[in-house]
Design an enzyme around this catalytic site. Structure first.
Site, PDB file in Angstrom:
ATOM      1  N   CYS A  33     -24.651 -64.885   1.006  1.00 49.50           N
ATOM      2  CA  CYS A  33     -24.842 -64.219   2.301  1.00 49.50           C
ATOM      3  C   CYS A  33     -23.921 -63.000   2.369  1.00 49.50           C
ATOM      4  O   CYS A  33     -23.178 -62.731   1.438  1.00 49.50           O
ATOM      5  CB  CYS A  33     -24.512 -65.169   3.447  1.00 49.50           C
ATOM      6  SG  CYS A  33     -25.299 -66.794   3.321  1.00 49.50           S
TER       7      CYS A  33
ATOM      8  N   LYS B 216     -11.393 -41.952 -10.633  1.00 54.77           N
ATOM      9  CA  LYS B 216     -12.396 -41.671  -9.596  1.00 54.77           C
ATOM     10  C   LYS B 216     -12.829 -42.980  -8.930  1.00 54.77           C
ATOM     11  O   LYS B 216     -12.554 -44.063  -9.450  1.00 54.77           O
ATOM     12  CB  LYS B 216     -13.590 -40.938 -10.225  1.00 54.77           C
ATOM     13  CG  LYS B 216     -14.255 -41.696 -11.365  1.00 54.77           C
ATOM     14  CD  LYS B 216     -15.142 -40.779 -12.217  1.00 54.77           C
ATOM     15  CE  LYS B 216     -15.877 -41.587 -13.268  1.00 54.77           C
ATOM     16  NZ  LYS B 216     -16.563 -40.729 -14.245  1.00 54.77           N
TER      17      LYS B 216
ATOM     18  N   ASP C 265     -21.286 -62.622   4.177  1.00 55.31           N
ATOM     19  CA  ASP C 265     -19.864 -62.950   4.343  1.00 55.31           C
ATOM     20  C   ASP C 265     -19.470 -64.325   3.816  1.00 55.31           C
ATOM     21  O   ASP C 265     -18.320 -64.723   3.964  1.00 55.31           O
ATOM     22  CB  ASP C 265     -19.504 -62.896   5.835  1.00 55.31           C
ATOM     23  CG  ASP C 265     -20.151 -61.712   6.509  1.00 55.31           C
ATOM     24  OD1 ASP C 265     -19.845 -60.581   6.105  1.00 55.31           O
ATOM     25  OD2 ASP C 265     -21.009 -61.919   7.390  1.00 55.31           O
TER      26      ASP C 265
ATOM     27  N   HIS D 270     -18.990 -34.167 -22.459  1.00 52.15           N
ATOM     28  CA  HIS D 270     -19.017 -35.604 -22.138  1.00 52.15           C
ATOM     29  C   HIS D 270     -20.110 -36.297 -22.938  1.00 52.15           C
ATOM     30  O   HIS D 270     -21.234 -35.830 -22.991  1.00 52.15           O
ATOM     31  CB  HIS D 270     -19.275 -35.764 -20.633  1.00 52.15           C
ATOM     32  CG  HIS D 270     -19.165 -37.168 -20.135  1.00 52.15           C
ATOM     33  ND1 HIS D 270     -18.094 -37.981 -20.426  1.00 52.15           N
ATOM     34  CD2 HIS D 270     -19.983 -37.898 -19.346  1.00 52.15           C
ATOM     35  CE1 HIS D 270     -18.267 -39.164 -19.836  1.00 52.15           C
ATOM     36  NE2 HIS D 270     -19.410 -39.139 -19.188  1.00 52.15           N
TER      37      HIS D 270
ATOM     38  N   ARG E   3     -26.481 -32.822 -17.422  1.00 50.64           N
ATOM     39  CA  ARG E   3     -26.037 -33.142 -16.054  1.00 50.64           C
ATOM     40  C   ARG E   3     -25.395 -31.892 -15.467  1.00 50.64           C
ATOM     41  O   ARG E   3     -26.021 -31.178 -14.695  1.00 50.64           O
ATOM     42  CB  ARG E   3     -25.068 -34.329 -16.120  1.00 50.64           C
ATOM     43  CG  ARG E   3     -24.641 -34.868 -14.791  1.00 50.64           C
ATOM     44  CD  ARG E   3     -23.921 -36.209 -14.887  1.00 50.64           C
ATOM     45  NE  ARG E   3     -22.622 -36.118 -15.555  1.00 50.64           N
ATOM     46  CZ  ARG E   3     -21.785 -37.165 -15.693  1.00 50.64           C
ATOM     47  NH1 ARG E   3     -22.124 -38.353 -15.203  1.00 50.64           N
ATOM     48  NH2 ARG E   3     -20.627 -37.019 -16.298  1.00 50.64           N
TER      49      ARG E   3
ATOM     50  N   ARG F 111     -10.287 -38.824 -22.199  1.00 51.16           N
ATOM     51  CA  ARG F 111     -10.428 -39.258 -20.810  1.00 51.16           C
ATOM     52  C   ARG F 111     -10.724 -40.761 -20.772  1.00 51.16           C
ATOM     53  O   ARG F 111     -11.817 -41.191 -21.141  1.00 51.16           O
ATOM     54  CB  ARG F 111     -11.556 -38.469 -20.128  1.00 51.16           C
ATOM     55  CG  ARG F 111     -11.332 -36.952 -20.122  1.00 51.16           C
ATOM     56  CD  ARG F 111     -12.405 -36.232 -19.328  1.00 51.16           C
ATOM     57  NE  ARG F 111     -13.752 -36.542 -19.782  1.00 51.16           N
ATOM     58  CZ  ARG F 111     -14.391 -35.908 -20.763  1.00 51.16           C
ATOM     59  NH1 ARG F 111     -13.821 -34.903 -21.400  1.00 51.16           N
ATOM     60  NH2 ARG F 111     -15.613 -36.266 -21.097  1.00 51.16           N
TER      61      ARG F 111
ATOM     62  N   TYR G 278     -29.964 -69.003   3.134  1.00 49.71           N
ATOM     63  CA  TYR G 278     -31.194 -68.313   3.541  1.00 49.71           C
ATOM     64  C   TYR G 278     -32.322 -68.563   2.543  1.00 49.71           C
ATOM     65  O   TYR G 278     -32.107 -68.524   1.338  1.00 49.71           O
ATOM     66  CB  TYR G 278     -30.958 -66.808   3.615  1.00 49.71           C
ATOM     67  CG  TYR G 278     -30.018 -66.371   4.710  1.00 49.71           C
ATOM     68  CD1 TYR G 278     -30.349 -66.579   6.056  1.00 49.71           C
ATOM     69  CD2 TYR G 278     -28.825 -65.740   4.413  1.00 49.71           C
ATOM     70  CE1 TYR G 278     -29.491 -66.162   7.062  1.00 49.71           C
ATOM     71  CE2 TYR G 278     -27.967 -65.319   5.422  1.00 49.71           C
ATOM     72  CZ  TYR G 278     -28.310 -65.537   6.747  1.00 49.71           C
ATOM     73  OH  TYR G 278     -27.463 -65.124   7.740  1.00 49.71           O
TER      74      TYR G 278
HETATM   75  C1  LIG Z   1     -16.367 -41.130 -15.510  1.00 48.07           C
HETATM   76  C2  LIG Z   1     -16.097 -40.158 -16.585  1.00 48.07           C
HETATM   77  C3  LIG Z   1     -15.272 -40.505 -17.660  1.00 48.07           C
HETATM   78  C4  LIG Z   1     -14.754 -41.898 -17.889  1.00 48.07           C
HETATM   79  O1  LIG Z   1     -15.771 -42.692 -18.466  1.00 48.07           O
HETATM   80  P1  LIG Z   1     -15.444 -44.158 -19.003  1.00 48.07           P
HETATM   81  O2  LIG Z   1     -16.678 -44.601 -19.686  1.00 48.07           O
HETATM   82  O3  LIG Z   1     -15.135 -44.985 -17.796  1.00 48.07           O
HETATM   83  O4  LIG Z   1     -14.259 -44.008 -19.880  1.00 48.07           O
HETATM   84  C5  LIG Z   1     -14.932 -39.513 -18.564  1.00 48.07           C
HETATM   85  N1  LIG Z   1     -15.431 -38.257 -18.425  1.00 48.07           N
HETATM   86  C6  LIG Z   1     -16.252 -37.899 -17.429  1.00 48.07           C
HETATM   87  C7  LIG Z   1     -16.765 -36.510 -17.361  1.00 48.07           C
HETATM   88  C8  LIG Z   1     -16.630 -38.848 -16.475  1.00 48.07           C
HETATM   89  O5  LIG Z   1     -17.458 -38.494 -15.495  1.00 48.07           O
END
Ligand SMILES: *Cc1c(COP(=O)(O)O)cnc(C)c1O
Length: 397
Positions: free
Chosen positions: A322, A39, A324, A173, A143, A230, A275
């Site tokens: 800054c 992602k 850039d 998760h 969530r 994941r 700045y």
């Molecule tokens: C982003 C995400 C992950 C990956 O998490 P990491 O900590 O980068 O491994 C896994 N599962 C879900 C649902 C996520 O949103």
């Protein structure tokens, strides 16, 4: 490096991505496969070249994105393995996603109903695709996801009986797997596995693709290796947090970031830099200007705190970053001149700057720093020591 990339470029080492996944694979169960989480354009590294590199690896189950657009861009690039959208998917994209065989995360009844309607309509038109879904279970993030209770079970039953919908997966998760105290993560895992057993018992059906672990879990929670894990941040050779052991899976940072000095001058006692005049020289100082700034995603929080490597030595940031440009002190480095290589992330000689270190110095977060590396930075992909391809937002449009 190409002349037009002298201002700034990120080198993405695809061999390191492969090595990182191979080391992960060695640390998880034989039967468990890896879903590569790419992602936010692969945490800023570039999703398409990374997915293309991983596509043919046996230990890679498929890919995860956050949005429909991120999934479709992968299919457009020829990625054939399963793709799962981890977040909520809005109905406008259901038809395209079903046609492209993209898996959606589902936890709302209206989504089930709409997916069933779209899939049924497609089937009536002679398209034999079903809407493949992964049900999200909320075991502690609050969530998205159904709760692992009676209501959640009713949802799963409904999903299993919905016409045109195929329940391919189910997942949860971790909220706190990256902490040294793993008890909240184990409690989530227990809640999830109990729920899976209850589903099997009451429906007689085993949902085939069950997953739970994120990067921190892959490193430190072997019990959470289900059918799939994941992998996000560790794909890129970055660490989920300081509390996760760095001695279990060896990781190599995938990204390095370079620029070149565009101006060198001496300032005198009393002269201020950038700045707000937050830095004033208390004697003669040799200053180098670097043509990169927070407009590229280089954090402004590094003002007066960060450093870069020039000739393998540390050059501290002077004053504010800054949009850039920014300035560094090269008084302690011999012979710095215009055109010299500047390493903002990566190794130069015996020294190395990591994204973790920069995020800490800037008061930020490594995930965010990587994701925020901007469109103005061309990405150069290296495979077996050679440039495989480049991605340059300003050239591609
Ligand atoms: C982003 C995400 C992950 C990956 O998490 P990491 O900590 O980068 O491994 C896994 N599962 C879900 C649902 C996520 O949103």
């Amino acid at each position: 490096m190409r002349e037009d990339y002298q201002r700034v470029y990120a080198k993405i080492n695809l061999d390191a991505v492969m090595e990182n996944t191979a080391h992960m694979k060695a640390n998880i169960s034989k039967e468990t496969k890896i879903m590569a989480v790419i992602k936010t354009d692969g945490y800023g590294h570039g999703a398409v070249p990374i997915a293309s590199e991983l596509e043919n690896a046996d230990h890679i189950y498929g890919f995860a994105t956050a949005t429909a657009e991120e999934a479709l861009i992968l299919r457009k690039a020829g990625i054939k393995k399963p793709i799962l959208i981890l977040g909520y998917t809005f109905p406008y994209s259901y038809e395209r996603l079903i046609e492209e065989d993209v898996r959606m995360t589902v936890f709302r009844e209206d989504t089930l109903k709409e997916l069933s309607e779209v899939a049924t309509k497609l089937q009536e038109k002679g398209n034999d695709r079903t809407a493949k879904i992964h049900i999200k279970v909320d075991t502690g993030m609050s969530r998205i996801g159904v709760r692992p209770d009676g209501e959640g079970l009713a949802f799963v039953k409904k999903a299993l009986s919905e016409k045109g919908v195929e329940v391919e997966g189910i997942f949860t998760h971790f909220a706190r797997a990256d902490e040294s105290d793993k008890s909240p993560a184990y409690a989530q895992l227990a809640g999830f596995t109990e729920f899976l057993l209850r589903i099997e018992k009451e429906t007689g059906h085993r949902i085939p693709v069950r997953h739970c672990s994120n990067s921190a879990g892959i490193v430190e929670i072997p019990e959470a290796n289900l059918d799939v894990v994941r992998a996000g941040i560790i794909l890129y050779g970055l660490w989920p947090s300081d509390e996760v052991s760095q001695n279990i899976i060896p990781l190599k940072p995938v990204l390095s970031l370079y620029s070149h000095v565009i101006y060198v001058k001496e300032i005198n006692k009393g002269d201020s830099v950038s700045y707000g005049g937050t830095y004033t020289a208390d004697g003669p100082v040799k200053v180098a200007t670097i043509p990169v700034g927070y407009g590229d995603g280089y954090p402004r929080g590094l003002s007066g705190k960060g450093y870069v490597l020039i000739h393998g030595k540390r050059a501290p940031v002077l004053g504010r970053i800054c949009m850039d440009q920014f300035m560094v002190d090269v008084s302690g480095i011999d012979g710095v001149k215009e055109g010299d290589l500047v390493t903002m992330v990566g190794k130069d000689g015996a020294n190395e700057i990591t994204i973790e270190e920069l995020s800490k110095l800037s008061g930020g977060f490594n995930y965010e720093l990587a994701c925020n590396l901007g469109k103005r930075i061309p990405r150069v992909y290296i495979k077996s020591g050679k440039v495989l391809c480049t991605k340059d937002y300003y050239r591609d449009f």
